[in-house]
Design a protein around this motif. Structure first.
Motif, PDB file in Angstrom:
ATOM      1  N   ARG A  32       0.834  -1.207   0.000  1.00 32.90           N
ATOM      2  CA  ARG A  32       0.000   0.000   0.000  1.00 32.90           C
ATOM      3  C   ARG A  32       0.871   1.260   0.000  1.00 32.90           C
ATOM      4  NH1 ARG A  32      -3.936  -0.484   4.943  1.00 32.90           N
ATOM      5  NH2 ARG A  32      -4.842   1.416   4.028  1.00 32.90           N
ATOM      6  N   ASP A  40      -5.500   6.915  -0.518  1.00 33.21           N
ATOM      7  CA  ASP A  40      -5.581   6.008   0.624  1.00 33.21           C
ATOM      8  C   ASP A  40      -5.106   6.741   1.877  1.00 33.21           C
ATOM      9  OD1 ASP A  40      -5.467   3.978   2.492  1.00 33.21           O
ATOM     10  OD2 ASP A  40      -4.498   2.530   1.148  1.00 33.21           O
ATOM     11  N   ASP A  78      -5.802   6.162   4.994  1.00 31.93           N
ATOM     12  CA  ASP A  78      -5.402   5.271   6.080  1.00 31.93           C
ATOM     13  C   ASP A  78      -3.938   4.858   5.922  1.00 31.93           C
ATOM     14  OD1 ASP A  78      -6.059   3.429   8.387  1.00 31.93           O
ATOM     15  OD2 ASP A  78      -5.478   1.936   6.878  1.00 31.93           O
ATOM     16  N   ALA A  79      -3.547   4.518   4.714  1.00 30.24           N
ATOM     17  CA  ALA A  79      -2.152   4.142   4.471  1.00 30.24           C
ATOM     18  C   ALA A  79      -1.228   5.319   4.741  1.00 30.24           C
ATOM     19  CB  ALA A  79      -1.981   3.655   3.028  1.00 30.24           C
ATOM     20  N   TYR A  80      -1.655   6.499   4.353  1.00 26.63           N
ATOM     21  CA  TYR A  80      -0.842   7.691   4.599  1.00 26.63           C
ATOM     22  C   TYR A  80      -0.638   7.901   6.096  1.00 26.63           C
ATOM     23  CZ  TYR A  80       0.477  12.580   4.998  1.00 26.63           C
ATOM     24  OH  TYR A  80       1.115  13.743   5.330  1.00 26.63           O
ATOM     25  N   ASN A  81      -1.690   7.823   6.849  1.00 27.39           N
ATOM     26  CA  ASN A  81      -1.594   8.056   8.289  1.00 27.39           C
ATOM     27  C   ASN A  81      -0.741   6.995   8.978  1.00 27.39           C
ATOM     28  OD1 ASN A  81      -3.117  10.428   8.341  1.00 27.39           O
ATOM     29  ND2 ASN A  81      -5.057   9.308   8.484  1.00 27.39           N
ATOM     30  N   LYS A  82      -0.865   5.741   8.536  1.00 21.31           N
ATOM     31  CA  LYS A  82      -0.047   4.676   9.120  1.00 21.31           C
ATOM     32  C   LYS A  82       1.432   4.884   8.805  1.00 21.31           C
ATOM     33  CE  LYS A  82      -3.430   0.926   9.452  1.00 21.31           C
ATOM     34  NZ  LYS A  82      -3.822  -0.422   8.968  1.00 21.31           N
TER      35      LYS A  82
END
Length: 490
Positions: free
Chosen positions: A346, A365, A367-371
């Protein structure tokens, strides 16, 4: 009194002696008056220069641009402190102009060289790193941005061709397939030296060009080895300049960069190879003298980036895998050697030495950025406190770098990035020197001397993107997409 003054004054004095013998009955006052008038006229029409007025500079009809990869400006600024024996570079600086140069981001070879010849930033010219980004779940080709067709901005060789000028490129990054004469910088990834040689010959311009020099110069590969190749590149430059007489020559010498990676910058090994490279520059300039083009040629010494010492590696792929933004597995081949395979992703790293762009498979994405952001924040104030800093999208946009980066990581002093996906996140470094960092952390070099260039001395701080427009203007040309400005070198 200069040589031109002396010659013209001698001729004038002889003429006046003859004049006085013939008309000896005339008064000495009249003779002296005429002498003064004639001498004044002689000076005013250019046989000498009036005091306080500089003589006209010869017109720039040709340029030779020599890139010394990794020539951090500190080598030039501290040349006496380091005791460097670089007479050619010293003479060029003394006779012309030099500046310390703010590079582009990432400050690695291929984006930087493309900015030199376009006057544009990576955001505009489209060369975002040395190697082409390949999604990690696919077989990695190892291809770099070798071909001129990948550049999305006007180049020096294109504007020269529009102006009816012939161009030659010797190992210049991102130029394969361009120019009238081209010894390309290209290789066969994971291939043998013989396979790379075949790729070079197949890509060279015109067809058969490499073979032509091989026949002419039996010593062409005499000093070529795994550590050094600049003697070979210099031989190509000498041959092209003397036999083909192109109008625009671009040469890339890279042994200094290699030694700085291996031994570190500002080390005895780096000093020794720079002194050897200085002699290569002298040979290239001497080729213009043999060709009879020296008096109409401007010489430019350019470079792509500075250098910092390093001792540790950061592996962003490992960090992303920990957050399950990458799925990896290891398998063994028939010889029992392990290899890592990414089966899904991702977010992925796109590494450029001291910097690393994080690319999202889906740019939306969140969520992927924040993770990913959270994962790397652990290395700013947690597990690896102080090993890197995060450049988020807004700041990255101001740097005019890779527009596909969701965020960019900048390694701290002593660190650089590496491409492992398994193991520890931080490991000892193999290299001793690295680049790719923010251009504000070091400066690179610029020297200009020769036809059309005055003794300007220190130009202060200039930008890498100013170099192409400056060279183009000296030739009466213009780069269409340049963001830099032409400098005055008169």
């Amino acid at each position: 009194m200069g040589g031109t003054h002396a010659l013209s004054y001698t001729a004038l004095t002889k003429s006046m002696r003859n004049y006085y013998t013939e008309y000896q009955r005339r008064s000495l006052a009249i003779v002296l008056l005429i002498t003064a008038l004639v001498l004044n006229l002689t000076l005013s029409v250019g046989i000498g220069a009036r005091p306080g007025i500089a003589p006209a500079l010869p017109q720039t009809r040709r340029v030779v641009i020599i890139s010394l990869d990794g020539l951090d400006v500190r080598y030039l600024q501290k040349r006496d402190e380091y005791g460097l024996k670089i007479p050619t570079l010293r003479r060029l600086m003394q006779d012309g102009a030099m500046g310390r140069v703010v590079g582009v981001y990432p400050s690695v070879t291929y984006p930087s060289h493309t900015s030199i010849v376009t006057g544009a930033t990576p955001e505009r010219h489209g060369i975002y790193g040395n190697d082409v980004f390949e999604t990690p779940d696919k077989t990695q080709t190892g291809n770099w941005y070798w071909y001129a067709r990948d550049i999305r901005a006007d180049t020096l060789w294109e504007t020269a061709a529009r102006g009816g000028l012939k161009t030659a490129l010797i190992s210049w990054p991102v130029s394969a397939g361009a120019g009238d004469y081209n010894f390309p910088e290209i290789w066969k990834p994971s291939g043998t030296q013989e396979e790379t040689g075949q790729v070079i010959k197949a890509t060279a311009r015109p067809s058969g060009f490499v073979e032509e020099l091989e026949r002419r110069d039996p010593q062409l590969y005499r000093n070529l080895n795994k550590d050094e190749g600049d003697d070979m590149r210099t031989r190509f430059a000498e041959y092209i300049i003397t036999d083909k007489k192109p109008d625009v020559v671009l040469v890339h010498l890279l042994d200094l960069d290699h030694f700085e990676h291996e031994y570190g910058p500002f080390t005895p090994e780096a000093f020794a190879i720079l002194e050897k490279v200085d002699a290569y520059v002298a040979r290239i300039i001497a080729a213009t003298e043999r060709a009879g083009t020296f008096e109409e040629t401007a010489i430019f010494i350019v470079s792509d980036h500075g250098f910092l010492p390093v001792s540790k590696r950061i592996h962003p792929g490992v960090i992303l895998a920990r957050k399950e933004l990458l799925t990896v597995r290891e398998e063994k081949n028939a010889q029992g050697r392990s290899r890592t395979i990414v089966t899904d992703w991702r977010a992925a790293p796109y590494i450029s030495g001291g910097s690393c762009a994080i690319i999202l498979r889906d740019p939306k994405d969140l969520d992927a950025y924040n993770k990913a952001l959270a994962a790397f924040k652990d290395f700013t104030n947690g597990e690896g406190r102080g090993t890197l800093r995060i450049i988020e999208r807004g700041e990255a946009r101001q740097l005019k770098t890779n527009p596909n980066a969701a965020l960019i990581l900048e390694a701290s002093d002593g660190y650089y990035f590496n491409a492992s996906f398994v193991g520890d996140a931080i490991t000892p470094a193999r290299l001793r020197g690295q680049h790719g960092f923010l251009p504000s952390r070091y400066y690179t070099s610029f020297i200009a001397s020769g036809a059309g260039i005055g003794k300007r001395g220190d130009l202060g701080t200039i930008r890498l993107i100013d170099e192409g427009p400056t060279i183009a203007r000296l030739l009466g040309l213009k780069l269409r997409q340049a963001e830099g400005r032409a400098l005055s070198l008169k």
